[in-house]
Design a protein around this motif. Structure first.
Motif, short mmCIF file in Angstrom:
data_model
loop_
_atom_site.label_atom_id
_atom_site.label_comp_id
_atom_site.label_asym_id
_atom_site.label_seq_id
_atom_site.Cartn_x
_atom_site.Cartn_y
_atom_site.Cartn_z
N TYR A 128 0.84 -1.20 0.00
CA TYR A 128 0.00 0.00 0.00
C TYR A 128 0.87 1.25 0.00
O TYR A 128 1.91 1.29 0.67
N ILE A 129 0.42 2.26 -0.72
CA ILE A 129 1.08 3.56 -0.69
C ILE A 129 0.71 4.26 0.62
O ILE A 129 -0.44 4.22 1.04
N ALA A 130 1.70 4.88 1.23
CA ALA A 130 1.47 5.64 2.46
C ALA A 130 2.04 7.04 2.29
O ALA A 130 3.04 7.24 1.59
N ASP B 63 -3.83 16.04 0.73
CA ASP B 63 -3.09 15.06 1.53
C ASP B 63 -1.67 14.84 1.00
O ASP B 63 -0.76 14.55 1.78
N ARG B 64 -1.49 14.96 -0.31
CA ARG B 64 -0.17 14.75 -0.92
C ARG B 64 0.78 15.91 -0.69
O ARG B 64 2.00 15.74 -0.72
N GLU B 65 0.24 17.09 -0.44
CA GLU B 65 1.09 18.28 -0.30
C GLU B 65 2.08 18.11 0.85
O GLU B 65 1.71 17.86 1.98
N GLY B 66 3.34 18.24 0.52
CA GLY B 66 4.41 18.14 1.51
C GLY B 66 4.67 16.73 2.02
O GLY B 66 5.48 16.55 2.92
N ALA B 67 3.98 15.75 1.45
CA ALA B 67 4.13 14.37 1.93
C ALA B 67 5.25 13.65 1.20
O ALA B 67 5.49 13.88 0.01
N MET B 68 5.92 12.79 1.92
CA MET B 68 6.80 11.80 1.31
C MET B 68 5.92 10.59 1.06
O MET B 68 5.08 10.25 1.90
N GLY C 34 4.11 11.52 10.85
CA GLY C 34 2.78 10.92 10.79
C GLY C 34 2.61 10.14 9.51
O GLY C 34 3.08 10.57 8.44
N VAL C 35 1.95 9.01 9.59
CA VAL C 35 1.74 8.15 8.43
C VAL C 35 0.25 7.91 8.23
O VAL C 35 -0.47 7.65 9.20
N SER C 36 -0.19 8.00 6.99
CA SER C 36 -1.58 7.68 6.66
C SER C 36 -1.61 6.92 5.34
O SER C 36 -0.67 6.99 4.54
N PHE C 37 -2.69 6.19 5.15
CA PHE C 37 -2.85 5.35 3.97
C PHE C 37 -4.08 5.81 3.19
O PHE C 37 -5.21 5.63 3.67
N PRO C 38 -3.90 6.38 2.00
CA PRO C 38 -5.06 6.87 1.26
C PRO C 38 -6.06 5.77 0.89
O PRO C 38 -7.25 6.05 0.76
N ILE D 115 -2.72 6.95 -7.27
CA ILE D 115 -2.71 7.81 -6.07
C ILE D 115 -2.33 9.24 -6.46
O ILE D 115 -2.96 10.21 -6.03
N VAL D 116 -1.29 9.37 -7.26
CA VAL D 116 -0.81 10.69 -7.65
C VAL D 116 -1.83 11.42 -8.53
O VAL D 116 -1.97 12.64 -8.46
N ALA D 117 -2.58 10.67 -9.33
CA ALA D 117 -3.55 11.28 -10.24
C ALA D 117 -4.89 11.59 -9.57
O ALA D 117 -5.71 12.29 -10.16
N ASP D 118 -5.11 11.09 -8.37
CA ASP D 118 -6.41 11.28 -7.70
C ASP D 118 -6.53 12.72 -7.19
O ASP D 118 -5.85 13.10 -6.24
N PRO D 119 -7.43 13.52 -7.79
CA PRO D 119 -7.55 14.92 -7.35
C PRO D 119 -8.07 15.05 -5.92
O PRO D 119 -7.78 16.04 -5.25
N ALA D 120 -8.77 14.05 -5.42
CA ALA D 120 -9.29 14.10 -4.05
C ALA D 120 -8.16 14.01 -3.02
O ALA D 120 -8.37 14.35 -1.85
N LEU D 121 -6.98 13.58 -3.44
CA LEU D 121 -5.85 13.43 -2.52
C LEU D 121 -4.84 14.57 -2.63
O LEU D 121 -3.79 14.53 -1.98
#
Length: 133
Positions: free
Chosen positions: A3-5, A75-80, A16-20, A66-72
């Motif tokens: 899973y991508i985190a 959440d992606r901003e500034g995330a590794m 902090g870690v989250s899983f879309p 995950i990268v193409a999902d506009p709803a994320l």
């Protein structure tokens, strides 16, 4: 299954870690390495709870999805982004037959004894660490 985190770090806080793809599954750690390790345990435990409730664990999406999902986007901003393996704890052991070089087996047994572990426990912990990397 992997899973991508998302891993976020705010100044003065832990990682902090989250899983879309697994809403509600979160983890943290004081170091990046600790956060990644804790994420493996969090994903395993969350999967166990979801399935215990009779629900199905969502399938992981690819990095491109995950990268193409506009709803994320937020959440992606500034995330590794990292990949976390799902290592299921089935709560049951099974006997297997493996072949190892005798010298390697001796080294495994010595390392296991030094840690107060059985050969099986040592091999299982080493395998979990290797899979999580």
């Amino acid at each position: 299954m992997r899973y991508i985190a998302f891993i976020h770090k705010e100044p003065g806080s832990s990682y902090g870690v989250s899983f879309p793809d697994v809403p509600g599954c979160i983890s943290a750690g004081d170091t990046l390495e600790e956060a990644a390790s804790n994420a493996v345990e969090a994903l395993s435990g969350h999967a166990r709870m979801i399935e215990a409730d009779g629900e199905t664990l969502p399938a992981p999406r690819s990095l491109d999805e995950i990268v193409a999902d506009p709803a994320l986007q937020v959440d992606r901003e500034g995330a590794m982004l990292t990949v976390v393996p799902l290592v299921r704890d089935r709560g049951a052991t099974t006997r297997i037959n493996v072949s190892l070089d005798l010298g390697l087996l001796e080294a495994i047994d010595a390392a296991a004894r030094a840690r107060g572990q059985t050969r099986s426990a040592f091999l299982a912990s080493a395998a979990k660490r290797e899979i999580a990397e």
